[in-house]
Design a protein around this motif. Sequence first.
Motif: not given
Ligand SMILES: Cc1ncc(COP(=O)(O)O)c(C=O)c1O
Length: 489
Positions: A168, A194-195, A198, A246, A272, A275, A297-298, A301, A308
Motif C-alpha cells: 500500500s 490530506t488524507f 499521510s 503531499v 507523498d 494522489e 494504487f488503491n 487512484k 498497493g
Molecule cells: C495523500 C494520500 N496519502 C497516502 C494514501 C495511502 O495510500 P494507500 O491507500 O495505498 O495506503 C492515500 C490514499 O489512499 C492518499 O490519498
Amino acid sequence: MSEIDNLIIAMNATIREALKRLESGGQGILLLVDAEGRLLRTITDGDLRRLILGGSVLDDTLHQLPSLPPKTVPVESDPITALELMNRHQIDQLPVIDASGRPRELWLRRDIDTRILLSTPHLGEWEMGFVEEAFRTNWVAPLGPNVDAFEKELAAHVGIGHAAALSSGTAALHLALRLLDVGPGDTVFCSTLTFVASANPILYQGARPVFIDSEPNTWNMSPQALDRAFNDAQRTGKLPKAVVVVNLYGQSADMAPIMALCERYGVPVVEDAAESLGATYQGKHSGTFGHLGVYSFNGNKIITTSGGGMLVSWDGALIEKARFLATQARDNAPWYQHSEVGYNYRMSNVLAGIGRGQLKVLEDRVAARRRVFQRYVEGLGHIPALKWMPEANYGRATRWLSVCTLEPEYTNIRSAQFIAELATKGIEARHVWKPLHMQPLFSGCDYYPHEEDAEFSGHAFATGVCLPSGSNMTPEQQERIVAAISQMF
Ligand SMILES: Cc1ncc(COP(=O)(O)O)c(C=O)c1O
C-alpha cells in the motif's frame, strides 16, 4: 419510482384478481394492505403459486397468505440507503411507507442503481494477460517477475532510479520514515490538507507531526508556512527529522521553494505522491523530487492494483533496504534470522501484473480525467458560486479528482447540503479532506497556517466538494451531474 395505485391490493381480493393485477402492474410485485391502507406485505408471483400448490383455489381470497413483515423504507430515505437495503436482502423492489405505514411509492433497483461514484477502478485490456501469466507460471507469491518488471517499468515511466513495489501507499510512507530513522521524540513536518494516511506513519514511528497549511494557488503545502515552521524549529533547537509533502488531488506541490527550504535546513523530504501519479512539475514527474517518493494504487487512484503502493528514490541503497524491511527484515543467513524489526509489506506478483497493465494506460487515464474536469468547467464554469481548484502554471495536474469550493459570497448552499442533494440523485460527491490539524487524532499538534492570521485548509474543507471524476465516466453520466448541479443554482 413508479405509480403504485395499481399495485395496491386488499385482503379480500381473490388470488385470480391478484394474478391479473400482477400481470397488468408490470412490476412483478403487489402491495397487500389492510382496511386502513397500511402495508401488510408484498406479494409476488411465487407467493401466489405457492398458495395454489398448497391447495388454495383461484377464488380464495388473499387472507390465505401467511403474514410476512415487508422490507420498507420511510419516505425521507435516500436512494443510496434504499439500494443498500435491497442489496442486503437481495430484492429489487422496495416500498416506501409514510409515518402511518401506508405505501407511498415503490423504489425499483433499475431506477436507482445508476449511481455515479466518485472514482472507480478502470481496467484496460492488458491486465488480464499479466495476471494469467502469473497463474500459468504459478507465480502467485508476494514476489516474482511481475513485481520486478512493475518496479522497473514504473521507475522508467516517472524517470527515477529505483522503486520497490509494496502492499500500500501507507506501507511505503511508513518505510520511508523508518528509512529516514524517524523515531520517538522526533517531529515530522507534514501537509495538513490530506488524507490521514499521510500522517499515520509518523505516529507508527512514535514521532509527532507538525502540520503545515496549504496555499490557495495550489492547495498544496505553503512554502511561507513551511519557512515559519523551520524558523521556529531552528530557534527552539528542534529541527524535524523529515518533511512529508503531499501532492493533493493530482497536483504537485510547488517543489522548488519547498526543496530549497528543506535543503537549507538539511532535512530530507518524503513526497507523498499517492494522489499525483502522472502529474508533472517543471517537466518532471511528481513523486521524483523528494529523497523518497510514494505512490498509491488503491482502488480509487488514477491507476490501481486493487491495493498497493510504490516507494521510489534515486538512492538505490535506500530502496534495497526498503525491500529488506518489507520482507520481515530477514538477515542473510541460512536459517530465519532477524536482527531488526521488519514488516510484511511486499506487493504480490498477481497484483503487480494488474499494475503493469494499468501503467500502460496511465497517460490515457490522465487525459480522460483532465477531460472530465474540462467538461465540468464547460458546463458549470459560468456559476460564480463554484470556484475550481486552480492548476498551477508550473506543471500538469492529472485532475485525479475534480474539486471546487462553494463560495459563501455567492451561495448559501453548504458543502454537506450539496453532497446530500447529489446523493438523492444517485451521485456521489465528497467533502474535501478534513485538515489533519483539525482531527481529534492529532489534537494538540502544532500547526502553521499559510499566513500568521489567515489559513487556507480550513476554508477548503468547509467549502470544498470533490465531484465524480472517474476516467470511465460516460459523457451522459457527466451531463446528469452537470444538470443536477445546475438545478441547485
Ligand atoms: C495523500 C494520500 N496519502 C497516502 C494514501 C495511502 O495510500 P494507500 O491507500 O495505498 O495506503 C492515500 C490514499 O489512499 C492518499 O490519498
